[in-house]
Write an enzyme that holds these catalytic residues in place. Structure first.
Site, PDB file in Angstrom:
ATOM      1  N   HIS B  25       0.785  -1.095  -0.051  1.00 12.62           N
ATOM      2  CA  HIS B  25       0.088  -0.017   0.092  1.00 12.62           C
ATOM      3  C   HIS B  25       0.983   1.361   0.021  1.00 12.62           C
ATOM      4  O   HIS B  25       1.683   1.301   0.884  1.00 12.62           O
ATOM      5  CB  HIS B  25      -0.824   0.179   1.089  1.00 12.62           C
ATOM      6  CG  HIS B  25      -1.943  -0.968   1.307  1.00 12.62           C
ATOM      7  ND1 HIS B  25      -2.238  -1.782   2.245  1.00 12.62           N
ATOM      8  CD2 HIS B  25      -2.866  -1.642   0.113  1.00 12.62           C
ATOM      9  CE1 HIS B  25      -3.152  -2.843   1.930  1.00 12.62           C
ATOM     10  NE2 HIS B  25      -3.346  -2.678   0.858  1.00 12.62           N
ATOM     11  N   GLU B  28       1.625   3.614   3.013  1.00 14.05           N
ATOM     12  CA  GLU B  28       2.158   2.895   4.491  1.00 14.05           C
ATOM     13  C   GLU B  28       3.542   2.901   4.330  1.00 14.05           C
ATOM     14  O   GLU B  28       4.347   2.070   3.893  1.00 14.05           O
ATOM     15  CB  GLU B  28       1.369   1.484   4.500  1.00 14.05           C
ATOM     16  CG  GLU B  28      -0.049   1.662   4.649  1.00 14.05           C
ATOM     17  CD  GLU B  28      -0.755   0.075   4.662  1.00 14.05           C
ATOM     18  OE1 GLU B  28      -0.360  -0.893   4.972  1.00 14.05           O
ATOM     19  OE2 GLU B  28      -1.903   0.128   4.333  1.00 14.05           O
ATOM     20  N   HIS B 122       3.287  -3.545   6.505  1.00 13.64           N
ATOM     21  CA  HIS B 122       2.203  -2.750   6.489  1.00 13.64           C
ATOM     22  C   HIS B 122       2.227  -1.691   7.700  1.00 13.64           C
ATOM     23  O   HIS B 122       2.782  -1.879   8.688  1.00 13.64           O
ATOM     24  CB  HIS B 122       1.025  -3.449   6.280  1.00 13.64           C
ATOM     25  CG  HIS B 122       0.615  -4.115   4.965  1.00 13.64           C
ATOM     26  ND1 HIS B 122      -0.079  -3.569   4.193  1.00 13.64           N
ATOM     27  CD2 HIS B 122       1.308  -5.251   4.472  1.00 13.64           C
ATOM     28  CE1 HIS B 122      -0.279  -4.438   3.025  1.00 13.64           C
ATOM     29  NE2 HIS B 122       0.803  -5.309   3.276  1.00 13.64           N
ATOM     30  N   GLU B 184       2.546  -5.913  10.650  1.00 15.42           N
ATOM     31  CA  GLU B 184       1.526  -4.815  10.573  1.00 15.42           C
ATOM     32  C   GLU B 184       1.888  -4.025  11.696  1.00 15.42           C
ATOM     33  O   GLU B 184       2.007  -4.583  12.829  1.00 15.42           O
ATOM     34  CB  GLU B 184       0.182  -5.090  10.722  1.00 15.42           C
ATOM     35  CG  GLU B 184      -0.854  -3.906  10.690  1.00 15.42           C
ATOM     36  CD  GLU B 184      -1.532  -3.790   9.367  1.00 15.42           C
ATOM     37  OE1 GLU B 184      -1.656  -4.825   8.549  1.00 15.42           O
ATOM     38  OE2 GLU B 184      -1.291  -2.666   8.926  1.00 15.42           O
TER      39      GLU B 184
END
Lengths: 312, 320
Positions: B25, B28, B122, B184
């Protein structure tokens, strides 16, 4: 200082969604538009969603930053169908809420913004002697218990003032952080709602003849911006705001204090000679503008007592 | 017992190569900077800079350039078998094209040529600390890496989230390799890089490389219990029935409380007009991805998980 009589603040504009992904203002404007005025308010308020296309797409802007489109030059430039959307829109807003600099302009324009920086609530204006704005700031500082409230001043002449709030006779951006863009945090929304309500309360009291005692307000005047360290060829950012500076908006930065931490672990320090107050530390939208943080000088400004003029 | 014997010590093949992927993404940013820094280190010190072969990848370069989550479509939904084998035309979304490129580079998904491990980086606006996201609860390699990270990282909570998709349905980047997981880290606004968050992510990647090196060199990693959260369902925001815009925000008492207990009667949302909406279900669950910016458009205010214990065997590298 002698008390100053000033015209009533009869027409107010509350604007949100000037940047489409700064959501507290977007939802506050939606709420206000839902509860339409029934005509009994003591102050005439127009509520405006400044950049509807950007709001719909949940982006800061569609073609160009709307909040840089309010200089005299941009407002008077000829527009055609191929002009950037935000330029066309800034001229529409100027016709609706201005024209900037004229007697028809709204008395006060409050433009709602959010920032990823840990700024608390800031009223950002172009004047350090606008007694209306300074008194509203003092009122918010008195009444808002859990949110720090500060007055930030950009020393730019009106013609070159580029933001929406410069369209009103008085105006400020009401900036609240920290909040990620494209997110609405309940406490940030509530703080903004409270700030707007307190501003309206003050205006009503002022218009009905209340004398507001003078005093002192700390004013932070912008001095300069500092960019991120970048690779000389690719221009890519090579360091992040240092953990010691991150989230420390309005805490004094001294020469030699850590400013950036490179990806490889090196600390870069503040090389200026003067201790200054950093703000807008690590604002997401400013990476593309080449701003890692802004630096301000603080001084105490004396404000006179004010009362609205009663016309006989 | 047979189970005890089976749980005693499992021999697994060495991990020849891993991939570290950032910018899946484009906004990010920690992962983008970790990959950038790793490429700088490789340029400076040569291929031997890490003890095992590592491929670094900027997954979605166009989205990174524009600092957007994606250009046409969410890339991390483009790795299903169907999408990977769909014919590419001029009108194919950029991310579908790029997903097929990445499948050629790091896969092919499901084949013996696929890279051994993908670590996909992420960020989230949610207060999730370091969360290791696995598609399956039966990959001992990734679970051992999770256990190792949990013991070594103490600055932030390290949690394991298991999605438990059938492998054939998996659509994210880390399903391309033989073993894969998402790293993440939050909270961080999209489009922003925070030094403290970057440091956590870098440390987690370095420790992953460290584990693989130790494993390949013959270290026995003891088995045991790993606490994990299993995805149950998503919950949307209250919305206006006509316009579909939000009518409430996450309640202040739920905001930032990722992985805490959510019990019946606890507040979920505070409407913009001041009303509270409470959690009315019987089952006590754990909310996560609370107020993630990218999930507004997917109709997710938060997700719910059940806590569970996974028992993993001791493992050691298979010698040829």
């Amino acid at each position: 200082m002698k008390a100053v009589a000033m015209p009533t603040v009869s027409r107010v504009a509350v604007c949100g969604g000037t940047h489409g992904n700064e959501l507290a203002g977007v939802y506050l404007v939606r709420e206000r538009l839902k509860r339409r005025a029934d005509g009994t308010e003591p102050v005439s308020v127009v509520t405006v969603m400044s950049n509807p296309r950007a709001v719909q797409l949940c982006v800061r802007y569609v073609e160009t930053d709307l909040n840089r489109c309010f200089t005299r030059a941009t407002l008077s430039a000829p527009v055609s169908e191929t002009s950037p959307y935000e330029m066309i829109r800034s001229q529409e807003l100027n016709a609706l809420l201005g024209p900037k600099g004229s007697a028809q302009a709204v008395d006060l324009l409050c433009d709602l913004h959010n920032t990823t920086a840990n700024t608390g609530l800031c009223l950002i204006t172009y004047s350090d002697c606008d007694w209306i704005c300074l008194h509203i700031c003092k009122h918010l500082q008195r009444e808002m218990a859990s949110t720090p409230v500060r007055y930030v001043h950009f020393d730019i002449p009106l013609n070159e003032a580029y933001s929406l709030d410069s369209v009103g006779k008085h105006g400020f951006a009401m900036e609240i952080g920290p909040q990620p863009h494209s997110v609405v945090r309940s406490v940030i929304f509530s703080a903004m709602q409270e700030g707007v309500q307190l501003m309206m309360d003050w205006i009503c009291l002022f218009n009905s003849g209340t004398l507001f005692e003078g005093g002192w307000v700390d004013v932070y005047t912008m001095v300069k911006n500092i960019d991120y360290p970048r690779d000389s060829e690719t221009h890519v950012i090579t360091a992040a705001v240092h953990p010691n500076l991150q989230d420390r908006d309005f805490c004094l930065l001294h020469p030699g204090d850590p400013m950036f931490l490179s990806s490889s672990g090196e600390t870069l320090r503040y090389k200026g000679k003067e201790a200054l107050y950093p703000f807008f530390i690590n604002e997401g939208a400013y990476y593309e503008k080449g701003i890692a943080l802004s630096l301000a000088r603080k001084r105490r400004v004396e404000i006179p007592s004010v009362r609205s003029e009663t016309l006989r | 017992t047979i189970r005890e014997k089976a749980m005693a010590l499992l021999f697994l093949p060495a991990l020849a190569r891993m991939a570290v992927c950032g910018g899946t993404h484009g906004n990010e940013l920690s992962g983008v900077y970790v990959v950038q820094e790793m490429e700088r280190q490789r340029k400076e010190k040569g291929e031997g800079v890490w003890p095992i072969p590592v491929t670094t990848v900027l997954s979605n370069p166009r989205a990174v350039k524009e600092c957007r989550r994606y250009i046409d479509t969410d890339m991390n939904r483009c790795f299903s078998r169907d999408t990977l084998s769909s014919p590419i035309t001029d009108s194919s979304p950029y991310e579908v094209r790029r997903a097929q490129e990445l499948n050629n580079l790091l896969g092919l998904k499901g084949s013996t040529d696929a890279i051994d491990l993908i670590c996909d980086l992420h960020n989230t606006t949610s207060n999730m600390g370091l969360t290791l996201i696995l598609c399956t609860s039966s990959d001992w390699v990734t679970l051992h890496i999770c256990k190792y990270l949990q013991t070594k990282i103490t600055k932030v909570p390290v949690r394991v989230l298991v999605l438990d998709f059938p492998i054939s349905d998996a659509y994210s980047l880390e399903s391309v390799s033989k073993h894969g997981f998402t790293l993440e880290v939050g909270p961080q606004p999209h489009g922003v890089v925070r030094a403290d968050i970057y440091i956590i992510m870098k440390e987690a990647v370095d420790l992953t490389i460290d584990w693989i090196h130790k494993f390949n060199s013959g270290t026995v990693f003891e088995g045991g219990d790993v606490e994990a959260f299993k995805f149950i369902k998503s919950v949307d925001y209250p919305r206006d029935p006509e316009t579909r815009t939000l009518t409430a925000a996450i309640h202040p008492q739920l905001q930032d409380k990722d992985f805490c207990l959510l019990k019946r009667g606890d507040p979920l949302f505070l409407s913009f007009s001041g009303e509270t909406v409470n959690y009315e279900e019987e089952e006590t669950l754990h909310p996560f991805f609370i107020n993630e910016a990218a999930y507004y458009e997917k109709g997710i205010a938060f997700q719910l998980a059940k806590k569970m214990m996974l028992t993993i065997p001791a493992v050691r590298v298979q010698k040829d």
